[in-house]
Design an enzyme around this catalytic site. Structure first.
Site, short mmCIF file in Angstrom:
data_model
loop_
_atom_site.label_atom_id
_atom_site.label_comp_id
_atom_site.label_asym_id
_atom_site.label_seq_id
_atom_site.Cartn_x
_atom_site.Cartn_y
_atom_site.Cartn_z
N LYS A 136 20.66 8.30 -26.97
CA LYS A 136 19.59 9.00 -27.71
C LYS A 136 20.03 9.25 -29.14
O LYS A 136 19.26 9.08 -30.08
CB LYS A 136 19.29 10.34 -27.05
N THR A 160 12.96 14.38 -27.53
CA THR A 160 13.00 15.40 -26.49
C THR A 160 14.32 15.32 -25.73
O THR A 160 15.00 14.30 -25.76
CB THR A 160 11.87 15.22 -25.47
N THR A 173 10.55 10.22 -26.22
CA THR A 173 10.35 11.21 -25.17
C THR A 173 10.96 10.79 -23.85
O THR A 173 11.02 9.60 -23.53
CB THR A 173 8.84 11.49 -24.98
N ASP A 174 11.40 11.77 -23.09
CA ASP A 174 11.83 11.53 -21.71
C ASP A 174 10.63 11.12 -20.90
O ASP A 174 9.50 11.39 -21.29
CB ASP A 174 12.35 12.83 -21.08
N LYS A 175 10.90 10.53 -19.79
CA LYS A 175 9.79 10.15 -18.91
C LYS A 175 9.49 11.23 -17.89
O LYS A 175 8.40 11.79 -17.87
CB LYS A 175 10.13 8.84 -18.19
#
Ligand code: ATP
Length: 899
Positions: free
Chosen positions: A616, A633, A328-330
């Site tokens: 990614k 994501t 996931t992105d932050k």
């Protein structure tokens, strides 16, 4: 709009004038009147299929064909009653199918509306985000990388703008866009000053004026595009449909053989035998299974939408429950994306700022002293000017609440300006922007070229500290002097701020000649003056902390993949409760690893910092090579390859680009990590419910069918008449089974490990279940039938008892199957759900009606049952329940599918 094809040949100025608009956009009145005149900017949806045709389609089903053929045969044999019952059953079946299909279709339509396109426009001189449908000719639209062009535009600004126009031209390579008119006879692909509705911006920025909307756009002219209707088709449904078709064929053949055997060998009368065989076929054919599974999926899609996870691609709903790692992105997903500047370093001094959200109020502090607005040191002034000019956001006051239009981090910088009594609007008026290098995740900076009224020019730049420092050779001292760069000092400063969990941004500038009108990367190299740093706080979302913990208990790894600094990322990771945050891997480190090495280390690290979108994709592949089911994501246009490759690609609904949404399986309406976990929970629930549905349908069908087969083969009288079997199978069993589609999540769902990727639904365990249940049903039905006969009851009463026993056993079995994953009888389980009780109540009333109502008695050949006999019937059901429950306790120590 007859001149549609000529906009590209006219100057941008002429087009803007034609549409009576300007760079500040239309007024609200103009928008309203044009909306009335030109209508909504959407393509007509294909007319829905007529209800009658949809109803007719329900008859296109092998089971129905078998039944219709049977009705024909019983009709020609002169058995009017049987024919009428079969036809009534056929009709009822079609009505149920029609209603179910409508429900599923509505679920999908509702989801479609949630994915409506948004567009950035300038209206009344301000930037707004509006629904694409509300655009009118003359609107000024802003384009950014990843956007889908919302209408046909004549461009009047373009900075490195590239657009992929494959849907119109078939050409998948993005084309460069510019603003000068092109020749009148240029073909679509050569109209480089136009942006066409439905195409995708792959890089750069631009602005254009809307010249055509809705059906008047180029894409609107292609009528074939309009026919994309979504159907609820997933690999699972298709597999089940194929399975059901084969099973049907086998059953029809077996039924034929049985008919021949009974008639020719056992010399039974054809008419009675034929009805028995029809009853048997109807009982055994699982034709309705794909339809009820479709309902289960539709219910799941709706449940996910309620939890802000919108399913874009239906097969995803089957995979999402099996996810074993979420990457996931932050920013905005794990954190709130509500930024505020906490610290500023400029001119060798460290300032702190009041936190007032996005309100441009409060003060700056230096060593406990408030910085007076009229005594803001020169270096700090330059930093704030840079922060405001190299910035595309706007702050807006909604009642008492200040909100950002644009990037929250840039919004926080505007709020910072307010704390030094500097006004963004004034600064921006004074220093007009002449050119821009937009932010991109590879460069990690953004630069603008601005000129003031006296003709001074200056480049302003902000970005990740390492990237900015690499471009600088000098720095700004407190008094405004320019001195040689102390890079190490700045790196240490940035590191310290990041270790606090703050996101750090650096600022630089450089005066240029008044005549310079464009900036290029070459203007930046080693020529800039470092001004200072800003540290932003962006706290973790509370619900994300809980969701991370839930993932841990559900055996799902969570990996944070961020463009941010390693120390910031590690600190946030720790606040979220991620394990192993000390082992961060940066993009540069990833670049040094081979794919094999990456596969080894990827599983062990949970924080990946300063990554680019290409990383990614490598990570997805590395994790998949370890047998993991990966959810990833993304939001930018460059994230698309990773989103496509992941088992579940998840795009952000708010800050995500259209390009990312288009390739994703799920879209998060609220950009929230917790919604991913909610989707996984719903996905597991759907999978459980599908297993329950199959574990319900096949064993009960088999039990009913075998009762007839055994009787026929053994030459016994049928314990349940064919008409009764039709009733039970098509009304009772279906109604009870359908309740399973609405089963809520079981209590232990998120405490189970993820199921293996290719865990089959039709397994050996299921076969065992079928054998066991069939044996129990046979025992129950024949047991009560012989018991009744032995007591001297007439055969009709014995059959009525056997039929009711079958239904009662099904009801008990339903309660068993509802909780097939938990080892004990809990209060929650026995309580059931309203849907289950509704189904049980409906079915019970139905049974009472056909047992006691005189007219029903004559159709179904039933007799009134005494209360003592009911006790026996219920006791048999209870006994079946006890046996399957005990068997479950034993089996659960060695589950036949971890679901
Ligand atoms: P995530 O991947 O979790 O969303 P992120 O938003 O920090 O993380 P990016 O958007 O790739 O990732 O940003 C990487 C870095 O680039 C940021 O840490 C910041 O230093 C810098 N940056 C981000 N946005 C801008 C911007 N608008 N202008 C200048 N620099 C920026």
């Amino acid at each position: 709009m007859g001149q549609r094809q000529h906009w590209h040949h006219q100057s941008a100025h002429a087009v803007i004038e034609h549409w009576q608009t300007s760079a500040t956009g239309l007024s609200d009145q103009a928008v309203a009147s044009r909306q009335r005149r030109y209508g909504a900017n959407r393509l007509p949806t294909p007319p829905p299929q007529s209800r009658f045709l949809r109803f007719l389609r329900q008859f296109h089903n092998i089971l129905i064909y078998v039944l219709l053929a049977s009705a024909l045969i019983t009709g020609t044999l002169g058995h009017g009653l049987d024919t009428a019952v079969i036809l009534a059953v056929v009709l009822l079946n079609a009505v149920i199918g029609y209603v179910q299909e409508g429900k599923a279709a509505r679920a999908i339509m509702a989801i479609r509306h949630m994915l409506a396109l948004q567009a950035s426009v300038i209206r009344n001189g301000r930037r707004h985000s509006v629904a694409g449908e509300q655009l009118v000719p003359g609107d000024v639209v802003l384009l950014d990388a990843g956007d889908k062009v919302p209408a046909d535009l004549r461009l009047f600004k373009a900075h490195s703008l590239q657009i992929q126009e494959a849907i119109l031209t078939g050409e998948s390579v993005a084309v460069d866009k510019q603003v000068a008119p092109v020749s009148d006879d240029a073909v679509l692909a050569d109209r480089s000053c136009m942006a066409f509705s439905g195409t995708t911006v792959t890089s750069g920025q631009g602005s254009g004026v809307v010249v055509a909307t809705g059906v008047d756009t180029e894409v609107g002219q292609i009528s074939g595009m309009l026919a994309d209707v979504e159907t609820l088709k997933t690999p699972l449904i298709e597999q089940m449909a194929v399975f059901a078709r084969w099973l049907t064929l086998v059953i029809v053949v077996m039924a034929g053989l049985l008919l021949a055997y009974g008639h020719l060998v056992q010399q039974q009368a054809f008419a009675g035998l034929f009805m028995a065989v029809v009853g048997l076929s109807v009982a055994a054919i699982p034709e309705g299974l794909p339809a009820v599974l479709t309902i289960t999926l539709a219910v799941g899609v709706q449940a996910m939408a309620r939890r802000h996870a919108i399913v874009r691609r239906l097969p995803a709903i089957e995979t999402v429950g099996a996810v074993s790692v979420i990457c996931t992105d932050k920013t905005g997903t794990l954190t709130r994306n509500e930024m505020s500047v906490a610290t500023v370093v400029a001119g060798g001094r460290l300032y702190s700022a009041d936190d007032a959200g996005y309100a441009p109020i409060g003060s700056l502090w230096l060593e406990g002293q408030e910085v007076a607005a009229d005594a803001v040191p020169s270096a700090l002034q330059v930093l704030i000017r840079t922060a405001v000019l190299c910035n595309d956001a706007e702050l807006r006051k909604h009642e008492d609440d200040w909100q950002v239009e644009g990037d929250p981090m840039e919004g926080a910088l505007l709020a910072l300006a307010g704390k030094a009594d500097l006004y963004p609007a004034d600064l921006r008026r004074q220093w007009r922007r002449t050119d821009i290098i937009p932010f991109d995740t590879d460069n990690r900076f953004m630069a603008t070229l601005n000129h003031d009224h006296e003709g001074h020019g200056s480049i302003y730049l902000k970005g990740a500290p390492e990237s900015v420092l690499a471009l600088c050779d000098r720095q700004l001292a407190a008094n405004g002097d320019v001195v040689p760069l102390e890079a190490d000092h700045w790196h240490r400063q940035a590191e310290q701020t990041a270790a606090d969990g703050q996101r750090v941004l650096a600022f630089a500038f450089r005066p240029v000649a008044a005549s310079q009108a464009v900036i290029e990367l070459a203007d930046l190299q080693q020529k800039l003056v470092m001004i200072g740093l800003a540290g932003f706080i962006d706290p973790p979302r509370e619900e994300a902390v809980a969701a991370v913990a839930e993932c841990q208990s559900a055996g799902i790894d969570v990996k944070m993949i961020t463009g941010d600094h390693a120390s910031t990322a590690a600190a946030i990771g720790q606040q979220l409760g991620l394990p192993n945050t000390h082992r961060t891997l940066t993009g540069a480190e990833l670049d040094r690893l081979s794919d094999e090495e990456l596969a080894d280390v990827a599983a062990g690290a949970n924080v990946f910092a300063r990554t680019s979108p290409e990383h990614k994709l490598r990570l997805v592949k590395a994790l998949q090579s370890q047998g993991m089911t990966v959810a990833m994501t993304g939001d930018g246009v460059n994230d698309a390859p990773a989103l496509r490759r992941a088992d579940i690609g998840i795009a952000m609904g708010r800050k995500g680009t259209e390009a990312a949404k288009e390739v994703s399986d799920l879209v998060l309406a609220d950009d929230n990590f917790a919604s991913i976990v909610a989707a996984v929970r719903e996905g597991r629930t759907v999978r459980d419910n599908i297993r329950k549905m199959i574990g319900w349908t096949l064993p009960t069908s088999s039990g009913e069918a075998c009762a007839i087969v055994v009787a026929l083969l053994a030459g016994l009288a049928l314990p349940v008449t064919p008409i009764q079997i039709l009733w039970i199978n098509l009304i009772t069993t279906v109604s009870l089974g359908l309740a399973l589609a609405f089963e809520p999540t079981e209590a232990g769902t998120m405490r189970r490990q993820p199921r293996p990727r290719n865990d089959p639904l039709l397994s050996g365990g299921l076969l065992w279940q079928i054998v066991l249940v069939t044996a129990l049903f046979l025992g129950g039905v024949f047991g009560i039938y012989f018991h009744a006969m032995a007591r001297g009851y007439e055969v009709e009463l014995a059959r009525t008892l056997a039929m009711n026993t079958l239904v009662v056993m099904e009801i008990f079995y339903l309660f068993y199957i509802r909780n097939m994953n938990s080892a004990s009888l809990t209060r929650r389980m026995v309580q059931g759900t309203p849907v289950v009780w509704l189904a049980v109540a409906g079915v019970s009333i139905g049974q009472l009606v056909i047992t006691y109502l005189p007219s029903a008695q004559s159709i179904f050949e039933t007799r009134a049952v005494g209360w003592q006999d009911w006790l026996v019937v219920i006791a048999v059901g209870g006994a079946v329940f006890v046996v399957v429950e005990v068997e479950k306790q034993v089996r659960l120590r060695e589950p036949w599918g971890s679901g």
